[in-house]
Design a protein around this motif. Sequence first.
Motif, PDB file in Angstrom:
ATOM      1  N   LEU A 180       5.971   4.285  -7.149  1.00 52.85           N
ATOM      2  CA  LEU A 180       6.456   3.059  -7.757  1.00 52.85           C
ATOM      3  C   LEU A 180       5.413   2.520  -8.715  1.00 52.85           C
ATOM      4  N   ASP A 181       5.818   1.551  -9.530  1.00 57.80           N
ATOM      5  CA  ASP A 181       4.848   0.820 -10.357  1.00 57.80           C
ATOM      6  C   ASP A 181       3.655   0.396  -9.511  1.00 57.80           C
ATOM      7  N   THR A 205      10.244   1.156   5.768  1.00 60.17           N
ATOM      8  CA  THR A 205       8.993   0.564   6.243  1.00 60.17           C
ATOM      9  C   THR A 205       8.046   0.357   5.076  1.00 60.17           C
ATOM     10  N   LEU A 206       7.562  -0.865   4.949  1.00 58.63           N
ATOM     11  CA  LEU A 206       6.635  -1.216   3.880  1.00 58.63           C
ATOM     12  C   LEU A 206       5.301  -1.617   4.506  1.00 58.63           C
ATOM     13  N   TYR A 207       4.236  -0.927   4.085  1.00 58.31           N
ATOM     14  CA  TYR A 207       2.909  -1.160   4.641  1.00 58.31           C
ATOM     15  C   TYR A 207       2.089  -2.011   3.671  1.00 58.31           C
ATOM     16  N   PHE A 208       1.625  -3.150   4.171  1.00 68.63           N
ATOM     17  CA  PHE A 208       0.827  -4.075   3.375  1.00 68.63           C
ATOM     18  C   PHE A 208      -0.571  -4.190   3.969  1.00 68.63           C
ATOM     19  N   LEU A 237       0.803  -1.217   0.000  1.00 63.57           N
ATOM     20  CA  LEU A 237       0.000   0.000   0.000  1.00 63.57           C
ATOM     21  C   LEU A 237       0.839   1.272   0.000  1.00 63.57           C
ATOM     22  N   SER A 238       1.975   1.264   0.726  1.00 60.53           N
ATOM     23  CA  SER A 238       2.759   2.480   0.876  1.00 60.53           C
ATOM     24  C   SER A 238       4.152   2.120   1.375  1.00 60.53           C
ATOM     25  N   PRO A 273       2.723   4.980  -3.279  1.00 59.46           N
ATOM     26  CA  PRO A 273       3.401   6.183  -2.798  1.00 59.46           C
ATOM     27  C   PRO A 273       4.626   5.851  -1.945  1.00 59.46           C
ATOM     28  N   VAL A 274       5.674   6.681  -2.106  1.00 61.82           N
ATOM     29  CA  VAL A 274       6.928   6.509  -1.375  1.00 61.82           C
ATOM     30  C   VAL A 274       7.328   7.844  -0.759  1.00 61.82           C
ATOM     31  N   THR A 275       7.675   7.835   0.517  1.00 58.77           N
ATOM     32  CA  THR A 275       8.153   9.030   1.213  1.00 58.77           C
ATOM     33  C   THR A 275       9.505   8.706   1.837  1.00 58.77           C
TER      34      THR A 275
END
Length: 334
Positions: free
Chosen positions: A227-228, A250-253, A154-155, A232-234
Amino acid sequence: MSIRLGIIGCGLKAASYARTWTGSADAPQIVALTDTSASSIKRYSDIVVQSGADAPKVYETAEALLAAEKDNIDAVYISTPHIYHQTYAKAALAAGLHVLLEKPMALTADEAREILTARDASGRTVVVAYQSSLSPLIDSYRQRIAAGEFGELLSVSGEVWEHWQERYVGNWKQVPELSGGGFICDTGSHLFNAVLQATSRSYTQVAANLGNRGKNYELVGGVLARLDGDIPVTLSFCGDTTQGCESALTLYFENAIVKIDIWGKWAELRQGNQTIRNAGGEADGAVLDSFIKVIGGAPNPSSAEQSLHLAELWDLAKQSSEQNSAALALTSSI
């Protein structure tokens, strides 16, 4: 498989690797060295000799090393100021040698494309020594992410900080004519790469705000990217703070949150009320082992194409910052 290596650049990182490489079961034969620093040459030579191997030959320039030893070595490891990466990589490829190259591969997308052209013409291999690309821990999470274990991504957010300004005073890293930039170009490039490595997705858009705190290179900054899949990336960067150097991605799934150190030192998985933390770290000899495997035909975990994508990202991040953080689209992909 043991290989014969030439070393172009014998600084601290090269010396650190040498201590591991010369003590491994399949220790490479260090045939020849070159560096502008006599003390760096001596330190590296001493490491080789203390391992029980013959002292490597020493050359005044990379050009002299390649001309004299191209038939006696299989590959070169290049660990020089960034500005020389393109020149020496192309020369080594033209000499018919495989290349293990320190990051960043190139300072611009145009330079990166020239390396790819030289690689394709030579039929040899280029591997870029990003720890996140060569980390077994990060790779294990990359595979789990790709398999959909945690649901939809997700983010993404990330940060990296270091007392870089204090740590490298007087060092070439703070001379843009040699380094190509400042903290974000140097240490920060690991964060950009870790996003690619963990997600297996390309950047499609970037907007950046880079600050120099009165210097002629960037020290702090923020990046908003995509990203593809419109993810969103911060990202946040700070190279002028308290002593130390740390990071977190940190990757939010849908079904989990994954946190990863960008050098692969640790990872943390949270699912509901349960948190599992894994220790990692760069495995002894991981960089050289991966390089040898790629030479033997294994997939390249840190390819020139990936570094071309990062070079374009850096080009556009600088342009965006100069254009009041305009959102700019990338044309390359991994």
